[in-house]
Design a protein around this motif. Sequence first.
Motif, mmCIF file in Angstrom:
data_model
loop_
_atom_site.group_PDB
_atom_site.id
_atom_site.type_symbol
_atom_site.label_atom_id
_atom_site.label_comp_id
_atom_site.label_asym_id
_atom_site.label_seq_id
_atom_site.Cartn_x
_atom_site.Cartn_y
_atom_site.Cartn_z
ATOM 1 N N VAL A 1 0.835 -1.203 0.000
ATOM 2 C CA VAL A 1 0.000 0.000 0.000
ATOM 3 C C VAL A 1 0.873 1.257 0.000
ATOM 4 C CG1 VAL A 1 -1.664 1.346 1.326
ATOM 5 C CG2 VAL A 1 -1.967 -1.124 1.081
ATOM 6 N N ILE A 2 1.910 1.263 0.828
ATOM 7 C CA ILE A 2 2.808 2.422 0.897
ATOM 8 C C ILE A 2 3.438 2.700 -0.459
ATOM 9 C CG2 ILE A 2 5.028 3.208 1.829
ATOM 10 C CD1 ILE A 2 4.236 1.806 4.463
ATOM 11 N N ALA A 3 3.868 1.637 -1.150
ATOM 12 C CA ALA A 3 4.560 1.808 -2.427
ATOM 13 C C ALA A 3 3.612 2.143 -3.568
ATOM 14 C CB ALA A 3 5.344 0.538 -2.765
ATOM 15 N N PHE A 4 2.480 1.447 -3.652
ATOM 16 C CA PHE A 4 1.617 1.555 -4.825
ATOM 17 C C PHE A 4 0.512 2.596 -4.684
ATOM 18 C CE2 PHE A 4 2.644 -3.179 -5.723
ATOM 19 C CZ PHE A 4 3.886 -2.812 -6.221
ATOM 20 N N ASP A 5 0.385 3.194 -3.506
ATOM 21 C CA ASP A 5 -0.611 4.254 -3.321
ATOM 22 C C ASP A 5 -0.033 5.295 -2.371
ATOM 23 O OD1 ASP A 5 -3.008 5.555 -3.762
ATOM 24 O OD2 ASP A 5 -4.065 4.496 -2.162
ATOM 25 N N SER A 6 1.095 5.865 -2.785
ATOM 26 C CA SER A 6 1.861 6.751 -1.911
ATOM 27 C C SER A 6 1.081 8.007 -1.530
ATOM 28 C CB SER A 6 3.169 7.160 -2.599
ATOM 29 O OG SER A 6 3.897 8.054 -1.778
ATOM 30 N N ARG A 7 1.229 8.398 -0.276
ATOM 31 C CA ARG A 7 0.662 9.656 0.209
ATOM 32 C C ARG A 7 1.740 10.727 0.342
ATOM 33 N NH1 ARG A 7 -2.290 7.805 5.609
ATOM 34 N NH2 ARG A 7 -0.221 6.882 5.882
ATOM 35 N N GLN A 8 2.958 10.394 -0.091
ATOM 36 C CA GLN A 8 4.061 11.338 0.013
ATOM 37 C C GLN A 8 3.922 12.444 -1.037
ATOM 38 O OE1 GLN A 8 6.908 11.000 2.316
ATOM 39 N NE2 GLN A 8 5.286 9.776 3.225
ATOM 40 N N PRO A 9 3.882 13.704 -0.633
ATOM 41 C CA PRO A 9 3.699 14.784 -1.616
ATOM 42 C C PRO A 9 4.829 14.883 -2.631
ATOM 43 C CG PRO A 9 4.267 15.662 0.552
ATOM 44 C CD PRO A 9 3.977 14.213 0.747
ATOM 45 N N ASP A 10 6.030 14.440 -2.266
ATOM 46 C CA ASP A 10 7.167 14.521 -3.179
ATOM 47 C C ASP A 10 7.253 13.333 -4.127
ATOM 48 O OD1 ASP A 10 7.895 16.880 -1.986
ATOM 49 O OD2 ASP A 10 9.386 15.972 -0.660
ATOM 50 N N ALA A 11 6.321 12.396 -4.017
ATOM 51 C CA ALA A 11 6.386 11.217 -4.884
ATOM 52 C C ALA A 11 6.078 11.585 -6.332
ATOM 53 C CB ALA A 11 5.419 10.146 -4.398
ATOM 54 N N VAL A 12 5.100 12.451 -6.545
ATOM 55 C CA VAL A 12 4.680 12.824 -7.898
ATOM 56 C C VAL A 12 5.737 13.710 -8.543
ATOM 57 C CG1 VAL A 12 2.937 14.035 -9.253
ATOM 58 C CG2 VAL A 12 2.248 12.615 -7.317
ATOM 59 N N VAL A 13 6.142 13.340 -9.762
ATOM 60 C CA VAL A 13 7.182 14.087 -10.464
ATOM 61 C C VAL A 13 6.606 15.307 -11.172
ATOM 62 C CG1 VAL A 13 8.994 13.966 -12.218
ATOM 63 C CG2 VAL A 13 8.495 11.960 -10.802
ATOM 64 N N TYR A 14 5.455 15.116 -11.842
ATOM 65 C CA TYR A 14 4.832 16.193 -12.610
ATOM 66 C C TYR A 14 3.411 16.410 -12.084
ATOM 67 C CZ TYR A 14 8.508 14.448 -15.718
ATOM 68 O OH TYR A 14 9.699 14.003 -16.226
ATOM 69 N N PRO A 15 3.103 17.600 -11.598
ATOM 70 C CA PRO A 15 1.750 17.849 -11.081
ATOM 71 C C PRO A 15 0.681 17.488 -12.110
ATOM 72 C CG PRO A 15 3.208 19.679 -10.556
ATOM 73 C CD PRO A 15 3.972 18.782 -11.484
ATOM 74 N N GLY A 16 -0.315 16.745 -11.668
ATOM 75 C CA GLY A 16 -1.410 16.370 -12.544
ATOM 76 C C GLY A 16 -1.189 15.084 -13.310
ATOM 77 N N LEU A 17 0.027 14.529 -13.256
ATOM 78 C CA LEU A 17 0.321 13.274 -13.943
ATOM 79 C C LEU A 17 0.585 12.169 -12.915
ATOM 80 C CD1 LEU A 17 2.626 14.480 -16.878
ATOM 81 C CD2 LEU A 17 0.148 14.126 -16.875
ATOM 82 N N LYS A 18 0.658 10.933 -13.391
ATOM 83 C CA LYS A 18 0.777 9.782 -12.497
ATOM 84 C C LYS A 18 2.204 9.289 -12.305
ATOM 85 C CE LYS A 18 -3.640 9.830 -12.048
ATOM 86 N NZ LYS A 18 -4.206 10.430 -10.820
ATOM 87 N N TRP A 19 3.166 9.871 -13.003
ATOM 88 C CA TRP A 19 4.548 9.410 -12.868
ATOM 89 C C TRP A 19 5.108 9.796 -11.510
ATOM 90 C CZ3 TRP A 19 6.175 5.857 -15.989
ATOM 91 C CH2 TRP A 19 5.613 5.764 -17.265
#
Length: 243
Positions: A55-73
């Motif tokens: 769950v931690i890896a595949f549904d991260s709640r970390q704000p810095d996880a997302v590389v591009y705002p609005g995208l899933k990468w």
Amino acid sequence: MHEIINYEPAEAFGKELLGRLASVGIVQGQPFEPDARMQKIFEQAAQEGVAMSRVIAFDSRQPDAVVYPGLKWESPFIGNSSTFDPDGYFNLEARTTFHFTADGITPAMAMQMPEGKGSRYQTTYKDRNGNYLDGSKTYKLTMPPKVPVALFWAVTVYDPWTRSEIQSQPYPSISSQQEKPPVVNADGTIDIYFSNEKPKNVSDSNWIPTLPDQGFFVYIRYYGPLKPFNDKSWVPNDVVLVE
């Protein structure tokens, strides 16, 4: 763990970790013989630990996880740190995210290298609509023109259960340096398809087979990233479901 701590010197672990292990009967130089009660506890803990990590890896709640705002990468190096402590403390969820989905790690994999040097990694577990990738469906990833790398780029598909490469073919990957390069569209984009059966009119060099009874996730590796990648003026598209 009992075998490891008896093989490695105590200094490799520290008193904190050795104390935690001792609390469940794992002590250096002593036999480890858990009774039926402890074996049941260990089994349940292992199952729950894997579930929590998934769950931690595949549904991260970390704000810095997302590389591009609005995208899933997402970045597997949350906080751009191979030691996962950019703010002066260990980000345990960031560390779990990386080590649950990957293995080997070096500082150069996370740090900002000079232009054209080193490598960068991005991953996605979901399509553009936020749904987990499903091996029974057909998806498309369109790479924009002129992927900004000095060396090469590669797209690889992984199994979310084993976190190893998906067992759909020997090398479930498409690369800019493969023997038969992927077909390039007239506008310079490259379409990469993920599906159990190859879509019509799609070249083998643009298709990565998936397995119909399981999900998958995708990694893009950029070797020798250039300025447009580093300053995010070049951005990969999300993986989209092909209706």
